[in-house]
Design a protein around this motif. Structure first.
Motif: not given
Length: 476
Positions: A111-112, A441, A455-458
């Motif tokens: 995901r990203g 990723e 990735r863009d989780e934070n």
């Protein structure tokens, strides 16, 4: 209705029945009229072997006998469903409904945000000004039911109700795999690479659900949930694995090819001993498949690697440049603790990640230099944990640990991602500094461009991504 064989294995032609593509199939002459279809041959030339037998080169003409074209962009499913045979010319793989597996495949967990770099206009690669456009579609390979160029990602409406878990692209055709194991095919079908039979819309595969697939330039591979491998399309160089290159002499002494118009099982796997003996390898259960332009790699359940097809530049890993007509065992990975965990195929090269994490390479990325004739460890990446790798025409991009790494000889067109006013090519693996602090990723690469899922989780990752320029073909 699908036809069944009365006796013998389903991949062998029986008496009184023509093998797929034997008559009325698509046959390609080597000389004669020019091929149709935009700049595909220019941007990704089909490999030819010169008359002296050396690899590469440009011997021969490249013409093709024109045939009745398939409807551009018309997607047809190759998967569980009612089967059929095209005018009695092909035997369709047919599995009884009660014995079919019921599966639900999962797509990538990545995901990203999607990042793109490199050339985005195939027609003008190599010119000083490269307009920022993407989406060649002159054969309908984008699946929108037309042949219009698409400048930005666009939903394929006819597949809007399907959950797509995997896609694969050839030179001018595309395959899409659904979560239920059905395959949709669209684009050019001149060589039978869509597996639709004699360029009809009939579903020409009715076997077990498909779990993996790959595309070469003008051929395709699909793997079912039982570990059986099927191939279809152009048989040149033996790349379909059926112990034949499909070559025959036609009228006016032209060399033409019998194409496989429907999926046909790859039935034989072999190994060759040092003294030249050819031994069958039994109980091969395929777990993964990867295709280059004219060769194929397979990874089986025992972590063995097989390769076949065009042998130029050592891309098959057998320490010779001979074409292989059936899957042949790559010896290096046939030892305890030395098996392979991942396989990747480039245009003229191959990669495997061993079960201990080492990256091995064979073939050539720069065809003007010496080739690597058998698998060798990539020393620059020793100790890196590789999670994704992709190959372009001659460039490589890798996602490993916290970094993105790329390399490739000149000419390149920005697909290595080194940034403006930086060297565009590198013969040694280098970290992509423009992606420092961005966790990759997954990577993918076309002929001369790269795609990265970042990735863009934070908040920190999102801030890094916000600083990157936004791709908008309408304003660039």
């Amino acid at each position: 209705m699908p036809r069944r064989k009365a006796a013998g294995p389903p991949w062998e032609p029986g008496p009184g029945r023509r093998r797929p593509g034997a008559a009325g199939g698509r046959r390609r002459p080597r000389n004669g009229g020019g091929s149709s279809g935009g700049s595909s041959d220019e941007e990704a030339p089909r490999e030819r072997r010169p008359r002296d037998g050396s690899p590469g080169g440009g011997g021969g003409g490249g013409g093709r006998r024109p045939g009745r074209p398939a409807a551009p962009g018309s997607g047809s499913a190759l998967g569980p469903g009612p089967g059929g045979a095209a005018r009695g010319q092909a035997v369709v793989i047919c599995e009884p409904e009660h014995s079919k597996e019921r599966i639900k495949l999962e797509g990538s967990k990545c995901r990203g945000q999607l990042l793109i770099f490199g050339a985005t206009n195939w027609d003008l690669i190599g010119r000083k000004e490269v307009p920022k456009q993407q989406g060649r579609n002159e054969k309908g390979q984008l699946g929108h039911g037309d042949t219009k160029r698409v400048e930005a990602p666009k939903l394929i409406e006819v597949l809007g109700s399907e959950a797509i878990v995997l896609a694969a692209c050839g030179r001018n055709h595309t395959l899409a795999l659904t979560e239920s194991g059905a395959v949709y095919a669209f684009g050019e079908n001149k060589m039978g690479q869509l597996g639709l039979g004699n360029q009809t819309d009939a579903i020409m595969y009715n076997g077990q659900p498909i779990t993996k697939m790959a595309c070469g330039a003008e051929f395709s591979m699909i793997m079912d949930c039982k570990g059986n491998l099927y191939s279809f399309g152009c048989p040149e160089y033996g790349q379909l694995g059926h112990n034949s290159d499909g070559k025959f002499i036609a009228r006016a002494q032209r060399i033409e090819y019998d194409c496989e118009l429907v999926p046909r099982r790859v039935a034989i796997f072999i190994e060759k001993t040092k003294d030249g003996q050819i031994l069958p390898v039994p109980n091969v259960v395929v777990r993964d498949v990867a295709c280059g332009a004219n060769h194929t790699l397979v990874l089986d359940s025992q972590k063995r690697v097989f390769s076949w097809g065009f042998g130029g530049y050592g891309r098959l890993g057998h320490a010779e440049q001979k074409d292989e007509m059936v899957p042949r065992l790559v010896k290096l990975f046939d030892f305890p603790g030395r098996g392979a965990a991942q396989i990747y195929a480039g245009y003229t090269c191959s990669f495997a990640v061993s079960e201990t994490g080492g990256l091995f390479f064979w073939g050539a990325t720069n065809t003007s230099r010496e080739s690597t004739m058998y698998p060798k460890a990539v020393q620059d990446l020793c100790g890196w944990k590789i999670r994704s790798l992709a190959c372009g025409k001659s460039s490589i991009i890798v996602a490993a640990d916290e970094s993105t790494i790329s390399w490739g000889p000149s000419p390149t067109f920005g697909e290595l991602g080194y940034g403006d006013h930086k060297p565009k090519s590198s013969t040694a693996a280098q970290e992509v500094k423009t992606l420092d602090g961005i966790y990759t990723e997954q990577v993918a690469m076309g002929y001369a461009h790269s795609l990265v899922i970042a990735r863009d989780e934070n908040d920190a990752e999102k801030e890094k991504l916000r600083k990157l320029p936004e791709y908008n073909p309408r304003t660039i």
